[in-house]
Design a protein around this motif. Structure first.
Motif, PDB file in Angstrom:
ATOM      1  N   GLN A 103      45.826  43.503  40.904  1.00 33.28           N
ATOM      2  CA  GLN A 103      44.226  43.632  41.191  1.00 33.28           C
ATOM      3  C   GLN A 103      43.630  42.434  40.474  1.00 33.28           C
ATOM      4  N   SER A 105      40.713  40.257  40.631  1.00 35.19           N
ATOM      5  CA  SER A 105      39.495  40.583  41.743  1.00 35.19           C
ATOM      6  C   SER A 105      38.960  39.277  41.904  1.00 35.19           C
ATOM      7  N   SER A 132      41.913  44.538  45.070  1.00 37.29           N
ATOM      8  CA  SER A 132      42.270  43.048  45.021  1.00 37.29           C
ATOM      9  C   SER A 132      41.309  42.285  45.348  1.00 37.29           C
ATOM     10  N   SER A 198      45.140  41.830  36.247  1.00 38.02           N
ATOM     11  CA  SER A 198      43.566  41.572  36.400  1.00 38.02           C
ATOM     12  C   SER A 198      43.166  40.936  35.148  1.00 38.02           C
TER      13      SER A 198
END
Length: 244
Positions: A103, A105, A132, A198
């Motif tokens: 993830q 982002s 994502s 992330s």
């Protein structure tokens, strides 16, 4: 900035999904209602398309046209099936190297990671459908076009991808500060998938529980963490060093 290809309007997006277009993400206006919107949402969920609810101001920034509460971003690349890709890579003589992004982002971080992955010979990048970064104009530009050279797989759940890779003989190594082992103490000379987390929370704790190894980069400054694309580059080039 290069504009990603977009489709705006509920009916147009429905037709695009039904025709098999590679939809990367759909932005839906918060609290949008109506029969046509319900039909669109049913199609989005049926086809497991990444979507998010956003304020109308976000949609107005994406397009000046009459969006009717929905804007879709068309991916400039086709995504690969993970099983087909892994089987193909494992059949080669080269030691496989995969990259799993849990993830990540930010589209620019994603693009920078793809660029480094291409330069270090990564065989495939695996991302989760939800949470994502989209493959949009920023991704393409930051990757310097590398996005067209590295296979990208979208999966429902990162953990399922890890279990599949492990079952295929690929070790999984997570980049995390929650370990005493540095990347220099972990062998990357066997088939490996490196897991990067992330920007805000790192690798998910549930993912950390199932990986084969955890590793960190030694830090000597007062700042306790690196940008994810920079950290990813350090991990990938350590794999290159060990395999050279």
């Amino acid at each position: 900035m290069e504009k990603p290809q977009q489709i705006f309007g509920i009916r147009a997006i429905i037709e695009a999904i039904q025709s098999g277009s590679e939809i990367d993400k759909v932005f839906i206006q918060k609290e949008a209602q109506g029969d046509l919107m319900r039909e669109l949402m049913k199609l989005i969920k049926k086809n497991n398309i990444n979507f998010s609810y956003v304020p109308v101001e976000k949609l107005n920034r994406l397009t000046h046209n009459n969006h009717q509460g929905a804007v879709a971003v068309i991916s400039p690349v086709s995504f690969h099936d993970i099983e087909t890709l892994v089987e193909s890579v494992l059949s080669n003589e080269k030691i496989p190297l995969f990259l799993i992004l849990d993830q990540v982002s930010d589209a620019r971080n994603f693009g920078a990671i793809i660029r480094t992955a291409e330069c270090t010979g990564v065989d495939g990048i695996i991302i989760q459908k939800n949470g994502s970064a989209p493959v949009n104009g920023d991704t393409v530009k930051t990757s310097a076009g590398a996005v067209f050279n590295v296979p990208i797989c979208k999966v429902e759940h990162i953990k399922d991808a890890i279990f599949y890779l492990q079952g295929s003989g690929v070790q999984t190594v997570a980049a995390t500060e929650k370990t005493d082992d540095t990347i220099y103490n972990v062998s990357l000379t066997e088939p490996t998938a490196i897991v990067m987390g992330s920007e805000d929370r790192g690798v998910n704790p549930s993912v950390l529980k199932i990986v084969d190894a955890k590793a960190k980069l030694p830090m000597f400054g007062t700042i306790s963490s690196l940008n994810v694309s920079v950290a990813c580059g350090a991990f990938l080039y350590e794999a290159v060093r060990q395999r050279s």
